[in-house]
Design a protein around this motif. Structure first.
Motif, PDB file in Angstrom:
ATOM      1  N   UNK A  60     -16.818  34.649 -18.484  1.00 35.48           N
ATOM      2  CA  UNK A  60     -17.331  35.836 -17.884  1.00 35.48           C
ATOM      3  C   UNK A  60     -16.806  36.699 -17.148  1.00 35.48           C
ATOM      4  N   UNK A  61     -15.637  36.891 -16.708  1.00 41.60           N
ATOM      5  CA  UNK A  61     -15.623  37.698 -16.168  1.00 41.60           C
ATOM      6  C   UNK A  61     -14.509  39.152 -17.239  1.00 41.60           C
ATOM      7  N   UNK A  62     -14.422  38.449 -18.687  1.00 40.81           N
ATOM      8  CA  UNK A  62     -14.130  39.371 -19.494  1.00 40.81           C
ATOM      9  C   UNK A  62     -15.319  40.086 -20.234  1.00 40.81           C
ATOM     10  N   UNK A  63     -16.293  39.233 -19.973  1.00 40.19           N
ATOM     11  CA  UNK A  63     -18.130  39.919 -20.375  1.00 40.19           C
ATOM     12  C   UNK A  63     -19.073  40.894 -18.911  1.00 40.19           C
ATOM     13  N   UNK A  64     -18.482  40.724 -17.866  1.00 39.39           N
ATOM     14  CA  UNK A  64     -19.335  40.721 -17.003  1.00 39.39           C
ATOM     15  C   UNK A  64     -20.425  39.679 -16.637  1.00 39.39           C
ATOM     16  N   UNK A  65     -20.297  39.010 -17.048  1.00 36.53           N
ATOM     17  CA  UNK A  65     -21.900  38.578 -16.563  1.00 36.53           C
ATOM     18  C   UNK A  65     -21.908  38.310 -16.438  1.00 36.53           C
ATOM     19  N   UNK A  66     -21.335  37.669 -14.817  1.00 33.67           N
ATOM     20  CA  UNK A  66     -22.031  37.455 -13.624  1.00 33.67           C
ATOM     21  C   UNK A  66     -22.662  38.815 -12.625  1.00 33.67           C
ATOM     22  N   UNK A  67     -21.468  39.661 -12.739  1.00 33.72           N
ATOM     23  CA  UNK A  67     -22.167  41.343 -12.494  1.00 33.72           C
ATOM     24  C   UNK A  67     -22.682  41.294 -13.076  1.00 33.72           C
ATOM     25  N   UNK A  68     -23.286  41.475 -14.252  1.00 35.72           N
ATOM     26  CA  UNK A  68     -24.513  41.715 -14.928  1.00 35.72           C
ATOM     27  C   UNK A  68     -26.004  40.869 -14.384  1.00 35.72           C
ATOM     28  N   UNK A  69     -25.472  39.844 -13.901  1.00 30.01           N
ATOM     29  CA  UNK A  69     -26.964  39.279 -13.732  1.00 30.01           C
ATOM     30  C   UNK A  69     -26.886  38.916 -12.419  1.00 30.01           C
ATOM     31  N   UNK A  70     -25.878  39.223 -11.281  1.00 31.66           N
ATOM     32  CA  UNK A  70     -26.234  39.506  -9.844  1.00 31.66           C
ATOM     33  C   UNK A  70     -26.508  40.791  -9.738  1.00 31.66           C
ATOM     34  N   UNK A  71     -25.997  41.813  -9.970  1.00 29.19           N
ATOM     35  CA  UNK A  71     -26.781  43.351 -10.741  1.00 29.19           C
ATOM     36  C   UNK A  71     -25.263  43.939  -9.455  1.00 29.19           C
ATOM     37  N   UNK A  72     -24.311  43.556  -9.288  1.00 38.69           N
ATOM     38  CA  UNK A  72     -23.421  44.367  -8.461  1.00 38.69           C
ATOM     39  C   UNK A  72     -21.933  43.453  -8.781  1.00 38.69           C
ATOM     40  N   UNK A  73     -20.858  44.757  -8.174  1.00 42.82           N
ATOM     41  CA  UNK A  73     -19.392  45.202  -8.867  1.00 42.82           C
ATOM     42  C   UNK A  73     -19.167  44.205  -8.155  1.00 42.82           C
ATOM     43  N   UNK A  74     -17.892  43.380  -8.935  1.00 43.82           N
ATOM     44  CA  UNK A  74     -17.034  41.937  -8.390  1.00 43.82           C
ATOM     45  C   UNK A  74     -15.803  42.176  -8.103  1.00 43.82           C
ATOM     46  N   UNK A  75     -15.046  41.799  -7.186  1.00 42.31           N
ATOM     47  CA  UNK A  75     -13.817  42.366  -7.080  1.00 42.31           C
ATOM     48  C   UNK A  75     -13.051  41.242  -7.628  1.00 42.31           C
ATOM     49  N   UNK A  76     -11.449  41.652  -7.954  1.00 40.86           N
ATOM     50  CA  UNK A  76     -10.888  40.303  -8.176  1.00 40.86           C
ATOM     51  C   UNK A  76     -10.966  39.498  -7.163  1.00 40.86           C
ATOM     52  N   UNK A  77     -10.154  39.771  -5.949  1.00 42.80           N
ATOM     53  CA  UNK A  77      -9.998  38.615  -5.820  1.00 42.80           C
ATOM     54  C   UNK A  77     -11.044  37.411  -5.338  1.00 42.80           C
ATOM     55  N   UNK A  78     -12.825  37.576  -5.176  1.00 40.30           N
ATOM     56  CA  UNK A  78     -13.225  36.661  -6.019  1.00 40.30           C
ATOM     57  C   UNK A  78     -13.676  35.903  -6.745  1.00 40.30           C
ATOM     58  N   UNK A  79     -12.767  36.759  -7.645  1.00 40.33           N
ATOM     59  CA  UNK A  79     -12.995  35.593  -9.442  1.00 40.33           C
ATOM     60  C   UNK A  79     -12.223  34.959  -8.515  1.00 40.33           C
ATOM     61  N   UNK A  80     -10.945  35.446  -8.058  1.00 39.17           N
ATOM     62  CA  UNK A  80      -9.825  34.392  -8.409  1.00 39.17           C
ATOM     63  C   UNK A  80      -9.807  33.052  -6.950  1.00 39.17           C
ATOM     64  N   UNK A  81     -10.997  33.439  -6.255  1.00 46.45           N
ATOM     65  CA  UNK A  81     -11.551  32.488  -4.887  1.00 46.45           C
ATOM     66  C   UNK A  81     -12.376  32.180  -5.218  1.00 46.45           C
ATOM     67  N   UNK A  82     -13.041  31.778  -6.748  1.00 43.87           N
ATOM     68  CA  UNK A  82     -14.629  31.480  -7.201  1.00 43.87           C
ATOM     69  C   UNK A  82     -13.316  30.567  -8.199  1.00 43.87           C
ATOM     70  N   UNK A  83     -12.718  30.411  -8.187  1.00 44.39           N
ATOM     71  CA  UNK A  83     -12.113  30.170  -9.373  1.00 44.39           C
ATOM     72  C   UNK A  83     -10.952  29.012  -8.654  1.00 44.39           C
ATOM     73  N   UNK A  84     -10.503  28.740  -7.415  1.00 43.02           N
ATOM     74  CA  UNK A  84     -10.336  28.289  -6.734  1.00 43.02           C
ATOM     75  C   UNK A  84     -11.375  26.992  -6.370  1.00 43.02           C
ATOM     76  N   UNK A  85     -12.538  27.572  -5.901  1.00 43.08           N
ATOM     77  CA  UNK A  85     -13.742  26.878  -5.371  1.00 43.08           C
ATOM     78  C   UNK A  85     -13.883  25.508  -6.888  1.00 43.08           C
ATOM     79  N   UNK A  86     -13.991  26.370  -7.516  1.00 44.15           N
ATOM     80  CA  UNK A  86     -14.100  25.613  -8.881  1.00 44.15           C
ATOM     81  C   UNK A  86     -13.765  24.611  -9.079  1.00 44.15           C
ATOM     82  N   UNK A  87     -11.710  24.282  -8.839  1.00 44.26           N
ATOM     83  CA  UNK A  87     -11.335  23.500  -8.843  1.00 44.26           C
ATOM     84  C   UNK A  87     -11.055  22.349  -7.965  1.00 44.26           C
ATOM     85  N   UNK A  88     -11.908  22.573  -6.600  1.00 42.82           N
ATOM     86  CA  UNK A  88     -12.191  22.028  -5.558  1.00 42.82           C
ATOM     87  C   UNK A  88     -14.106  21.138  -5.689  1.00 42.82           C
TER      88      UNK A  88
END
Length: 91
Positions: A60-88
């Motif tokens: 999703x990060x590579x193909x900008x799927x989340x950005x397309x669905x939410x209609x906004x640009x997502x910084x790398x820090x947010x992807x890193x935080x989402x990855x940590x939350x997903x692990x938890x």
């Protein structure tokens, strides 16, 4: 006579596979613009669904799927935080 209920299906923005709503995790864009995971699937805001697999998040990060669905640009820090939350959530 039994009533059959419709099972809600959603598409993962990473791997593009259709799964039941309960199998996927909702990525939420809140009205104030904050992006976070919504494990309950009931919070207010615009949502996109993704598998609980870090590989799908990478896709999703590579193909900008989340950005397309939410209609906004997502910084790398947010992807890193989402990855940590997903692990938890996966523990």
């Amino acid at each position: 006579m039994s009533i059959t209920r419709k099972i809600p299906m959603r598409t993962c923005v990473g791997c593009r596979s259709k799964k039941t709503k309960k199998e996927l995790i909702r990525v939420l864009k809140r009205p104030d613009g904050e992006i976070q995971l919504d494990p309950t699937g009931r919070q207010n805001g615009r949502g996109a669904y993704i598998c609980a697999d870090p590989g799908c998040l990478a896709k999703a990060r590579k193909n900008h799927g989340i950005e397309r669905s939410l209609g906004c640009a997502i910084p790398d820090e947010v992807y890193d935080r989402l990855e940590e939350e997903m692990k938890q959530i996966g523990q």
